[in-house]
Design an enzyme around this catalytic site. Structure first.
Site, PDB file in Angstrom:
ATOM      1  N   GLU A  41       0.827  -1.211   0.000  1.00 11.97           N
ATOM      2  CA  GLU A  41       0.000   0.000   0.000  1.00 11.97           C
ATOM      3  C   GLU A  41       0.858   1.256   0.000  1.00 11.97           C
ATOM      4  O   GLU A  41       1.774   1.386   0.813  1.00 11.97           O
ATOM      5  CB  GLU A  41      -0.892  -0.004   1.250  1.00 11.97           C
ATOM      6  CG  GLU A  41      -1.604   1.301   1.527  1.00 11.97           C
ATOM      7  CD  GLU A  41      -2.197   1.359   2.920  1.00 11.97           C
ATOM      8  OE1 GLU A  41      -2.421   2.489   3.408  1.00 11.97           O
ATOM      9  OE2 GLU A  41      -2.439   0.295   3.530  1.00 11.97           O
ATOM     10  N   LYS A 130     -10.600  -3.374   8.213  1.00 12.53           N
ATOM     11  CA  LYS A 130      -9.411  -2.814   8.856  1.00 12.53           C
ATOM     12  C   LYS A 130      -9.824  -2.133  10.158  1.00 12.53           C
ATOM     13  O   LYS A 130     -10.429  -1.060  10.138  1.00 12.53           O
ATOM     14  CB  LYS A 130      -8.756  -1.827   7.883  1.00 12.53           C
ATOM     15  CG  LYS A 130      -7.729  -0.891   8.477  1.00 12.53           C
ATOM     16  CD  LYS A 130      -7.307   0.140   7.420  1.00 12.53           C
ATOM     17  CE  LYS A 130      -6.636   1.338   8.055  1.00 12.53           C
ATOM     18  NZ  LYS A 130      -6.239   2.349   7.032  1.00 12.53           N
TER      19      LYS A 130
END
Length: 211
Positions: A41, A130
């Site tokens: 990411e 998340k």
């Protein structure tokens, strides 16, 4: 095979490379990839993030699931799709961002803080959640969440995760982790990142064997 099914085979460990530049993205990303990370990411508040992500996509192809973090709008999702990104990580739960990501067959990892947000993300189609900031909420919070979350949902602990607290979160029931500042900060060399990435993946493998 869809992107969702392909990525389900990857270990649920996300390397968060906040602040990385396009010129250093490949050597840094190679360091985490060789250690075993398959989700990479680049947060959108990094320098020239779309350029870094385009380079990642070109370099790794389908060997890794590369994309962006800190994604907060459907327009940003479209920009990511245009450079071939496969991963969309958000700090919040926005059903529009989730649906837009899935429309482009991208993996959506929305952030959540409450059960209400978690189930809103699931209703929008997310299969990765998340929990953020995980360290602030603690392992007991995870234990309570796991009693109500559907079994197919993968729960990632992100925010304040370190080698010292991975064990308590793993025992509480998380499936994986997002590792940010403890893995990479601007100025870290690829050797430093490689050592840290190796330590995190070794710990993750050990926890999977014991918990």
């Amino acid at each position: 095979m869809t992107e969702q099914r392909t990525a389900a085979t990857y270990p649920p460990m996300v390397a968060i490379l906040r602040g990385v530049t396009p010129d250093e993205i490949i050597p840094i990303a190679e360091s985490v990839y060789r250690a075993g990370f398959r989700y990479i990411e680049v947060p959108l508040n990094s320098p020239n993030p779309l350029e870094s992500i385009a380079r990642l996509v070109d370099h790794f192809g389908d060997r890794a699931c590369c994309g962006a973090g800190t994604v907060t709008s459907a327009e940003q999702v479209e920009e990511l799709a245009s450079v071939g990104a496969r991963l969309v990580v958000s700090p919040n739960c926005d059903p529009q961002v989730i649906r837009s990501s899935l429309k482009y067959d991208m993996i959506s990892m929305p952030g959540f803080f409450t059960p209400t947000e978690a189930f809103a993300a699931i209703s929008a189609g997310a299969t990765f959640l998340k929990l953020y900031p995980a360290a602030s909420l603690g392992a007991d919070y995870v234990k309570n969440l796991k009693t109500v979350l559907p079994g197919h949902v993968q729960l990632l602990a992100v925010g304040g995760i370190s080698l010292e607290n991975m064990d308590i979160f793993s025992r509480a029931g998380v499936d994986g982790f997002g590792i940010g500042g403890d893995l990479y900060k601007p100025g870290h060399s690829k050797a430093e990142v490689a050592d840290l990435a190796g330590a995190y993946m070794k710990m993750f493998a050990a926890l999977k064997d014991t918990n």
